[in-house]
Motif scaffolding. Structure first.
Motif, PDB file in Angstrom:
ATOM      1  N   VAL A 155      19.127  26.402  26.406  1.00  0.00           N
ATOM      2  CA  VAL A 155      19.603  26.974  24.759  1.00  0.00           C
ATOM      3  C   VAL A 155      21.315  27.738  26.237  1.00  0.00           C
ATOM      4  N   GLU A 156      20.494  28.025  27.007  1.00  0.00           N
ATOM      5  CA  GLU A 156      22.325  29.323  27.242  1.00  0.00           C
ATOM      6  C   GLU A 156      22.852  28.225  27.884  1.00  0.00           C
ATOM      7  N   ALA A 157      22.435  27.047  29.025  1.00  0.00           N
ATOM      8  CA  ALA A 157      22.718  26.123  29.713  1.00  0.00           C
ATOM      9  C   ALA A 157      24.040  24.939  28.611  1.00  0.00           C
ATOM     10  N   VAL A 158      23.151  24.984  27.172  1.00  0.00           N
ATOM     11  CA  VAL A 158      24.050  23.858  26.257  1.00  0.00           C
ATOM     12  C   VAL A 158      24.914  24.838  25.868  1.00  0.00           C
ATOM     13  N   VAL A 159      24.906  26.249  25.354  1.00  0.00           N
ATOM     14  CA  VAL A 159      25.635  26.867  25.200  1.00  0.00           C
ATOM     15  C   VAL A 159      26.955  26.357  26.054  1.00  0.00           C
ATOM     16  N   ASN A 211      17.117  20.713  42.270  1.00  0.00           N
ATOM     17  CA  ASN A 211      16.510  19.883  43.203  1.00  0.00           C
ATOM     18  C   ASN A 211      15.223  19.651  42.194  1.00  0.00           C
ATOM     19  N   LYS A 212      14.267  20.104  42.492  1.00  0.00           N
ATOM     20  CA  LYS A 212      13.228  20.226  42.025  1.00  0.00           C
ATOM     21  C   LYS A 212      13.196  20.443  40.399  1.00  0.00           C
ATOM     22  N   SER A 213      14.229  20.635  39.538  1.00  0.00           N
ATOM     23  CA  SER A 213      13.788  20.161  38.448  1.00  0.00           C
ATOM     24  C   SER A 213      14.507  19.095  38.153  1.00  0.00           C
ATOM     25  N   PHE A 214      15.297  18.743  38.247  1.00  0.00           N
ATOM     26  CA  PHE A 214      16.139  17.867  38.392  1.00  0.00           C
ATOM     27  C   PHE A 214      16.006  16.427  40.094  1.00  0.00           C
ATOM     28  N   PRO A 215      14.993  15.957  39.958  1.00  0.00           N
ATOM     29  CA  PRO A 215      14.588  14.880  41.354  1.00  0.00           C
ATOM     30  C   PRO A 215      15.908  13.303  41.597  1.00  0.00           C
ATOM     31  N   ALA A 216      16.566  13.606  40.148  1.00  0.00           N
ATOM     32  CA  ALA A 216      16.946  12.690  40.153  1.00  0.00           C
ATOM     33  C   ALA A 216      18.683  12.403  40.643  1.00  0.00           C
ATOM     34  N   ILE A 217      18.989  13.302  40.507  1.00  0.00           N
ATOM     35  CA  ILE A 217      19.616  14.253  41.439  1.00  0.00           C
ATOM     36  C   ILE A 217      19.496  13.392  42.502  1.00  0.00           C
ATOM     37  N   GLN A 218      18.809  14.029  43.947  1.00  0.00           N
ATOM     38  CA  GLN A 218      18.989  13.287  44.771  1.00  0.00           C
ATOM     39  C   GLN A 218      18.779  11.137  45.444  1.00  0.00           C
ATOM     40  N   ALA A 219      18.190  11.390  44.345  1.00  0.00           N
ATOM     41  CA  ALA A 219      18.469   9.873  43.881  1.00  0.00           C
ATOM     42  C   ALA A 219      19.085   8.631  44.043  1.00  0.00           C
ATOM     43  N   PHE A 220      20.334   9.752  42.816  1.00  0.00           N
ATOM     44  CA  PHE A 220      21.406   9.858  42.635  1.00  0.00           C
ATOM     45  C   PHE A 220      22.475   9.620  43.878  1.00  0.00           C
ATOM     46  N   LEU A 221      22.146  10.529  44.720  1.00  0.00           N
ATOM     47  CA  LEU A 221      22.873  10.702  45.728  1.00  0.00           C
ATOM     48  C   LEU A 221      23.305   9.575  46.786  1.00  0.00           C
ATOM     49  N   GLY A 222      21.444   9.537  46.739  1.00  0.00           N
ATOM     50  CA  GLY A 222      21.053   8.628  48.061  1.00  0.00           C
ATOM     51  C   GLY A 222      21.313   7.105  47.803  1.00  0.00           C
ATOM     52  N   GLN A 223      22.217   7.045  46.178  1.00  0.00           N
ATOM     53  CA  GLN A 223      22.055   5.493  46.158  1.00  0.00           C
ATOM     54  C   GLN A 223      23.591   5.130  46.718  1.00  0.00           C
ATOM     55  N   PHE A 224      24.126   6.220  47.825  1.00  0.00           N
ATOM     56  CA  PHE A 224      25.786   7.101  48.251  1.00  0.00           C
ATOM     57  C   PHE A 224      25.609   6.657  49.725  1.00  0.00           C
ATOM     58  N   ASN A 225      24.171   6.661  49.856  1.00  0.00           N
ATOM     59  CA  ASN A 225      24.012   7.277  51.290  1.00  0.00           C
ATOM     60  C   ASN A 225      24.309   8.741  51.783  1.00  0.00           C
ATOM     61  N   LEU A 226      24.486   9.453  50.567  1.00  0.00           N
ATOM     62  CA  LEU A 226      24.631  11.128  50.729  1.00  0.00           C
ATOM     63  C   LEU A 226      22.722  11.714  50.919  1.00  0.00           C
ATOM     64  N   ASP A 227      23.440  12.110  52.032  1.00  0.00           N
ATOM     65  CA  ASP A 227      21.896  13.359  52.228  1.00  0.00           C
ATOM     66  C   ASP A 227      22.483  14.497  51.413  1.00  0.00           C
ATOM     67  N   ALA A 281      26.872  26.418  37.500  1.00  0.00           N
ATOM     68  CA  ALA A 281      25.792  27.600  36.413  1.00  0.00           C
ATOM     69  C   ALA A 281      25.176  26.635  35.176  1.00  0.00           C
ATOM     70  N   ALA A 282      25.959  25.891  34.706  1.00  0.00           N
ATOM     71  CA  ALA A 282      24.878  25.439  33.472  1.00  0.00           C
ATOM     72  C   ALA A 282      23.904  24.375  34.244  1.00  0.00           C
ATOM     73  N   ILE A 283      23.871  23.978  34.523  1.00  0.00           N
ATOM     74  CA  ILE A 283      23.041  22.746  35.310  1.00  0.00           C
ATOM     75  C   ILE A 283      22.082  23.892  36.100  1.00  0.00           C
ATOM     76  N   TYR A 284      21.985  25.257  37.066  1.00  0.00           N
ATOM     77  CA  TYR A 284      20.836  26.069  37.342  1.00  0.00           C
ATOM     78  C   TYR A 284      20.277  26.596  36.644  1.00  0.00           C
ATOM     79  N   LEU A 285      20.895  26.785  35.182  1.00  0.00           N
ATOM     80  CA  LEU A 285      20.222  27.259  33.920  1.00  0.00           C
ATOM     81  C   LEU A 285      19.082  26.371  33.156  1.00  0.00           C
ATOM     82  N   ALA A 286      19.686  24.892  33.111  1.00  0.00           N
ATOM     83  CA  ALA A 286      18.854  24.385  32.735  1.00  0.00           C
ATOM     84  C   ALA A 286      17.725  24.199  33.982  1.00  0.00           C
ATOM     85  N   ALA A 287      17.914  23.816  35.171  1.00  0.00           N
ATOM     86  CA  ALA A 287      16.381  23.941  36.254  1.00  0.00           C
ATOM     87  C   ALA A 287      15.837  24.863  35.706  1.00  0.00           C
TER      88      ALA A 287
END
Length: 364
Positions: free
Chosen positions: A271-275, A109-125, A260-266
């Motif tokens: 490179v590992e996330a893309v692979v 969540n800290k690396s990808f704050p857009a995730i929380q903003a995206f969920l907020g559009q659907f009223n998801l906590d 797992a790929a999202i966490y590797l990117a975070a």
């Protein structure tokens, strides 16, 4: 009148005794089902042995059963043992605080704050989703730990079921054809229709068990391999989890490798996330689309929504065996109705087509 009463009484007692026998066999339903599946899947092997060694039922059945033990049963036992050990280790690490799932989610969540903003559009906590994800993760590891404890406490029952399955599989391999002929003689459905139904049952069972399980094993092995190559801990555990969830259509193994790929990117391992993402989409994803038509066959392939519902329903009804038994019941349901429609539906239309010209003919 008395003869009819005797017949009805006999049939009622026949149904009652049959139901009592089914209830008697209920505790051994799992071993019986897998013994039947083994006999059907390895029947071609036995037929090959008959052509090579001649009509030697005991020897052919024994060789076929040993082949099944070496190829399937022993590797599955080793895999299940390793899986349980991995699950127990994971649960202990969570309990000791070495692994903290909540922190991993917070890091994403800290690396990808857009995730929380995206969920907020659907009223998801996000916090609520985080807590539920942690609960599922901890609950899964706790389930594996309980299974390990249960296996340890019920070792005798487990090996009794395994021995019963192997014992029944031997006799089904040896006498399966005779048993089918006896059932054809006993069932009042018409010999031709019964042979068609038994052939369909064997086809659907082979396709469902062999095809779906083999595809799940392949996808799980590919997922575990890429996790091991990338240095992700618990590669064996996650490979087995991917094999299990790959039985579910649409999402399948992506339920494991995408987070797992999202966490590797975070954490900066881009490179590992893309692979992992490329491997998941191209190799793991395409394995299902390429292998399923070959192994399962187009005629017995169920719609994805039927597979999903029947798999979940099978798990609720039959437990872990429901991963296979649910789709099998659904496939048999559709097969029986397909036979009914072809036989009775087409017959009714043909009968109407024969009657229509006669009724419309002014001369007749």
């Amino acid at each position: 009148m008395y003869a009819k009463l005797e017949t009805r009484t006999f049939l009622a007692m026949l149904v009652g005794v049959s139901l009592a026998f089914v209830l008697l066999m209920k505790p051994f339903f799992g071993p019986i089902f897998w013994a039947v599946a083994i006999a059907l899947i390895f029947h071609p092997v036995q037929q090959l042995l008959v052509r090579k060694l001649g009509n030697r039922p005991n020897l052919n059945a024994l060789i076929t059963l040993v082949t099944c033990m070496v190829i399937v049963v022993i590797p599955v036992l080793v895999l299940v043992t390793s899986l349980i050990a991995e699950g127990v280790g994971l649960y202990q690490q969570i309990q000791s605080g070495e692994i903290r799932p909540g922190e991993y989610i917070d890091r994403v969540n800290k690396s990808f704050p857009a995730i929380q903003a995206f969920l907020g559009q659907f009223n998801l906590d996000f916090a609520e989703i985080r807590d539920r994800a942690v609960s599922v993760f901890v609950g899964g590891s706790q389930f594996l730990a309980k299974q390990a404890l249960g296996v340890g406490q019920n070792t005798f029952q487990f090996f009794l079921g395994l021995a019963l399955m192997i014992y029944l599989a031997f006799f089904l391999l040896r006498d399966g054809s005779k048993l089918v002929e006896l059932l054809i003689q006993a069932l009042p459905l018409g010999d031709e229709r019964e042979r068609l139904l038994f052939a369909k049952f064997a086809e659907v069972t082979r396709a469902t068990v062999k095809g779906n399980l083999l595809i799940a094993i392949i996808q799980g092995a590919l997922g575990g391999l890429i996790f091991w190559i990338l240095g992700i801990s618990g590669a064996l555990l996650w490979g087995v989890v991917m094999a299990i969830v790959s039985l579910l259509p649409a999402v399948g193994a992506a339920l494991v490798w995408v987070p797992a790929a999202i966490y590797l990117a975070a954490i900066g391992d881009v490179v590992e996330a893309v692979v992992l993402t490329v491997f998941g989409v191209v190799v793991i994803g395409l394995a299902d689309n390429l292998l399923r038509p070959v192994l399962v066959g187009r005629d017995t392939k169920l719609p994805d929504y039927i597979v999903l519902l029947s798999t979940l329903g099978g798990i609720v009804m039959f437990g872990i065996n429901g991963f296979v038994m649910g789709p099998l019941v659904a496939a048999l349901f559709m097969a029986f109705w397909g036979i009914f429609i072809r036989e009775f539906g087409e017959g009714a239309h043909a009968h109407q087509a024969q009657e229509r010209p006669d009724s419309d003919d002014p001369v007749g």
